[in-house]
Design a protein around this motif. Sequence first.
Motif, short mmCIF file in Angstrom:
data_model
loop_
_atom_site.label_atom_id
_atom_site.label_comp_id
_atom_site.label_asym_id
_atom_site.label_seq_id
_atom_site.Cartn_x
_atom_site.Cartn_y
_atom_site.Cartn_z
N VAL A 197 0.86 -1.18 0.00
CA VAL A 197 0.00 0.00 0.00
C VAL A 197 0.90 1.23 0.00
CG1 VAL A 197 -1.97 -1.12 1.10
CG2 VAL A 197 -0.19 -0.09 2.52
N SER A 198 0.33 2.40 -0.34
CA SER A 198 1.16 3.58 -0.58
C SER A 198 0.80 4.74 0.34
CB SER A 198 1.00 4.03 -2.04
OG SER A 198 1.33 2.99 -2.93
N PRO A 199 1.63 5.02 1.35
CA PRO A 199 1.43 6.25 2.13
C PRO A 199 1.74 7.46 1.26
CG PRO A 199 2.83 4.66 3.31
CD PRO A 199 2.72 4.20 1.89
N ILE A 200 0.83 8.43 1.25
CA ILE A 200 1.02 9.67 0.49
C ILE A 200 0.60 10.82 1.39
CG2 ILE A 200 0.43 10.96 -1.59
CD1 ILE A 200 -0.40 8.35 -2.90
N GLU A 201 1.54 11.69 1.71
CA GLU A 201 1.27 12.80 2.61
C GLU A 201 0.65 12.26 3.90
OE1 GLU A 201 -0.60 16.08 0.59
OE2 GLU A 201 0.86 16.01 -1.04
N ARG A 202 -0.66 12.47 4.13
CA ARG A 202 -1.28 11.96 5.36
C ARG A 202 -2.36 10.93 5.09
NH1 ARG A 202 -1.52 16.38 10.12
NH2 ARG A 202 0.16 17.77 9.48
N VAL A 203 -2.38 10.36 3.89
CA VAL A 203 -3.38 9.37 3.53
C VAL A 203 -2.70 8.09 3.06
CG1 VAL A 203 -5.00 11.18 2.85
CG2 VAL A 203 -3.58 10.07 1.11
N CYS A 234 3.30 11.01 11.30
CA CYS A 234 3.92 9.80 10.74
C CYS A 234 2.91 8.67 10.60
CB CYS A 234 5.10 9.34 11.60
SG CYS A 234 4.65 8.53 13.16
N PHE A 235 3.24 7.74 9.72
CA PHE A 235 2.55 6.47 9.61
C PHE A 235 3.26 5.47 10.51
CE2 PHE A 235 1.93 8.73 5.69
CZ PHE A 235 0.62 8.44 5.29
N LEU A 236 2.52 4.47 10.95
CA LEU A 236 3.12 3.36 11.67
C LEU A 236 2.70 2.07 10.97
CD1 LEU A 236 2.52 4.28 15.42
CD2 LEU A 236 4.67 4.44 14.15
N TYR A 237 3.68 1.21 10.70
CA TYR A 237 3.41 -0.06 10.03
C TYR A 237 3.95 -1.19 10.89
CZ TYR A 237 4.14 -3.95 6.75
OH TYR A 237 4.17 -5.17 6.15
N ALA A 253 7.07 6.08 9.53
CA ALA A 253 7.45 6.70 8.26
C ALA A 253 6.92 8.12 8.23
CB ALA A 253 6.90 5.91 7.07
N VAL A 254 7.73 9.04 7.75
CA VAL A 254 7.30 10.43 7.55
C VAL A 254 7.34 10.73 6.06
CG1 VAL A 254 8.09 11.15 9.83
CG2 VAL A 254 9.63 11.38 7.88
N TRP A 255 6.46 11.63 5.63
CA TRP A 255 6.39 11.99 4.23
C TRP A 255 7.44 13.05 3.92
CZ3 TRP A 255 4.60 10.06 -0.08
CH2 TRP A 255 4.50 10.88 -1.21
N ASP A 256 8.19 12.83 2.84
CA ASP A 256 9.21 13.78 2.40
C ASP A 256 8.71 14.50 1.15
OD1 ASP A 256 11.79 15.03 2.23
OD2 ASP A 256 12.29 13.63 0.62
N SER A 298 11.22 14.47 -2.13
CA SER A 298 11.28 13.25 -2.94
C SER A 298 9.90 12.70 -3.27
CB SER A 298 12.09 12.18 -2.22
OG SER A 298 11.43 11.77 -1.03
N GLU A 299 8.88 13.25 -2.60
CA GLU A 299 7.50 12.77 -2.73
C GLU A 299 7.42 11.28 -2.46
OE1 GLU A 299 5.82 14.09 -6.46
OE2 GLU A 299 5.28 16.00 -5.54
N GLU A 300 8.08 10.87 -1.37
CA GLU A 300 8.07 9.49 -0.93
C GLU A 300 8.06 9.44 0.59
OE1 GLU A 300 10.69 7.24 -4.43
OE2 GLU A 300 11.60 7.72 -2.50
N PRO A 301 7.54 8.33 1.14
CA PRO A 301 7.65 8.16 2.59
C PRO A 301 9.07 7.74 2.96
CG PRO A 301 6.57 6.25 1.63
CD PRO A 301 6.78 7.23 0.50
N LEU A 302 9.59 8.28 4.04
CA LEU A 302 10.90 7.89 4.54
C LEU A 302 10.68 6.97 5.74
CD1 LEU A 302 12.74 11.35 4.49
CD2 LEU A 302 12.69 9.58 2.69
#
Length: 243
Positions: free
Chosen positions: A8-14, A163-166, A221-224, A227-231
Motif C-alpha cells: 500500500v502507498s502512504p502519500i502525505e497523510r493518507v 507519521c505512519f506506523l506499520y 514513516a514520515v512523508w518527504d 522526494s515525494e516518498e515516505p521515509l
Amino acid sequence: MTTVDLPVSPIERVLFVPQADALVVADLHLGKAADSSIDAPIDDGADVRDRLESLLARTDPDTVVVAGDVLHSFRGVPRGVERELSALEDCVDAAGASFVVTPGNHDAMLEDVFDGPTASEYRLADGETVVCHGHERPELEATRYVVGHDHPALSVEGRKLPCFLYGPDAADGVGDEAQAEADVVMLPAFTRLAAGATVNGMRARDFQSPLVSDADRFHPAVWDDSSEEPLWFPRLGECRRLL
C-alpha cells in the motif's frame, strides 16, 4: 533510512491501496477549529477539503474511506460543520468516487449531519484490507488493518512530524477466529490542527488503540515533500536508541 516492502502507498497523510483502488484518510476532526481557543484558527473545513481534492486528483480512487473521527464532537455539532461535510462529499463525488465512513469515538453525532454509508468496519475491494477507526478491536478477519485514532507523530532532530506506523504481523488475536497474524497500518491525523502523539518513546500501554500490542514492532514513516516518498525508519524499538 530503512527499506520497507509494503503493498500500500502512504502519500502525505493518507493511504492509497492500489489493489482496492481506495484512498483511506483518518481523523478529519471537522469542527476542531470552532472548538479552539485560538483567536484566529485556520478554516479546517476548507483546509481538509482542498488537500483531499489534490490527493483525489493524484490517485483517482474508486472509493474514499474515512477511518473515523470525521467530527470533533461528543455532545453537539459545531456551527458550519454540516455545510463543511456536505462540501467534502461533493468534492469526493466530483472526483467520481464513493464515500464511506467508519465512525470513530468522536462521531457520536455523525448521523445528525451525514446520511451516507457507514460501517464500524469496512472491507476494501481487495478482500484483504479492513478499515476501522482503531479505538476498538475489529471483529472482521483481515490480512491488513488500516486505522487512525492515535494521531502518531515522530520527533526527528527537534521537529515533530506526522507519521505512519506499520506493524507487520502486529495484530494478535483479531477476528472471530482470533487470527494470529495480520499487519496494522496506523495513519496520522489528516487535520493539521491535531498536535499528534510523539511515538518515539511510547510503549504499547501508551497507545489508545488495542491493535498496538507491541509498539517496538512498528516502523514509523514520515512523508518527504522533496522526494515525494515516505521515509521509513527502523522499528520503534530501535528508534529509541537512534532518535
